[in-house]
Design an enzyme around this catalytic site. Structure first.
Site, mmCIF file in Angstrom:
data_model
loop_
_atom_site.group_PDB
_atom_site.id
_atom_site.type_symbol
_atom_site.label_atom_id
_atom_site.label_comp_id
_atom_site.label_asym_id
_atom_site.label_seq_id
_atom_site.Cartn_x
_atom_site.Cartn_y
_atom_site.Cartn_z
ATOM 1 C CB SER A 179 10.464 -4.033 -2.995
ATOM 2 O OG SER A 179 10.624 -2.859 -3.776
ATOM 3 C CE1 TYR A 192 7.030 -1.149 0.628
ATOM 4 C CE2 TYR A 192 8.866 -0.568 -0.800
ATOM 5 C CZ TYR A 192 7.700 -1.274 -0.574
ATOM 6 O OH TYR A 192 7.207 -2.112 -1.542
#
Length: 287
Positions: A179, A192
């Site tokens: 990401s 995360y």
């Protein structure tokens, strides 16, 4: 491009992760309808975690268009999984959906076993399943949340790769979903972001580990993409502004990300391993 080109998205929120694509407004573009295939994955078999919706669904359909048979893992979104199966099979390819939790090492072993028993081989592994939870302060992240996020995002990736790698051979590929937050951080997604940084490090390390076996390992680090995880993670008000901070001023679509996974799965990327592609709407990483 769909209504996600508009100045804002309709406010919406889902209370259960990973979220349902069918409940999103507008629904993401994840069917690869404009993609033109060239048989780049003919005869291949792919296993995609988190393949029922969002980026995973677009990857599954894209792989099928390129000639691969596809197995995908999903947690519990049965309706999304059934729709993805239908779209894969509409391309004339075989498909199976495997329901379960990749945080369970035994489940990962059984999932890979099912793929081998069904298709007789495995050539492409995509580690895509993930979860995220918004939290403003580090003190408010519970031990249970921290462990669960790591279990799904990085430990599950590790377990599934361990189970799959013995069935991969020269020319096969592993592709991990990282990401943009692995590089830029995200103040309200601490756990995360940490898992996505770990995925980048795992990708680079595993690439070196598997070089002698001629198995390539790469990753894709999307920016803000309109998937079910977004309304399942953020408040309705935050969803309304989602993606507007990207240089392109909008969220991306799963269909805009899936071609990166197709490139890394096929022989076009034969001289790439340990690398990360960045379909993120124009954010410059490491420049």
């Amino acid at each position: 491009m769909s209504d996600t080109n508009a100045s804002s998205l309709p406010p919406q929120h889902q209370t259960h992760q990973p979220g349902e694509e069918a409940r999103m407004n507008p629904e993401p573009q994840s069917l690869m309808q404009d993609y033109r295939a060239a048989g780049k994955l003919n005869g291949k078999v792919a296993l995609v975690s988190g393949g029922d919706s969002g980026i995973g669904r677009a990857v599954c359909i894209g792989y099928a268009k390129e000639g691969a048979d596809v197995a995908f893992i999903y947690l519990d979104e049965d309706r999304d999984a059934e729709e993805t199966l239908q779209h894969i099979r509409a391309q004339g390819r075989k498909a199976i959906a495997i329901k379960g939790d990749i945080a369970d090492a035994e489940f990962c072993k059984e999932a890979v076993k099912t793929v081998i028993e069904t298709f007789g081989r495995l050539n492409i592994l995509v580690n895509n399943a993930a979860e995220q939870h918004v939290c403003d302060r580090i003190e408010d992240i519970s031990e249970a949340q921290l462990r669960r996020t790591f279990d799904t995002n990085i430990i599950g990736t590790f377990f599934l790769t361990q189970s799959a790698v013995e069935h991969l051979h020269e020319g096969d590929a592993i592709i991990n979903s990282a990401s943009v937050v692995a590089y830029r951080g995200k103040p309200v997604l601490l756990d995360y972001a940490a898992t996505k940084g770990a995925i980048v490090a795992l990708t680079r390390s595993l690439a070196g580990n598997l070089t002698d076996r001629k198995i390539r390992v790469n990753a894709v680090a999307p920016g803000p993409i309109w998937t079910p995880l977004i309304p399942a993670s953020f408040s309705a008000d935050d969803v309304e502004d989602f993606g507007q901070g990207s240089p392109m001023g909008r969220p991306g679509q799963p269909d805009e990300v899936a071609p990166s996974y197709i490139f890394l799965a096929c022989n076009d990327s034969s001289y790439m391993t340990g690398q990360v592609l960045h379909p993120n709407g124009g954010t410059v990483i490491g420049g």
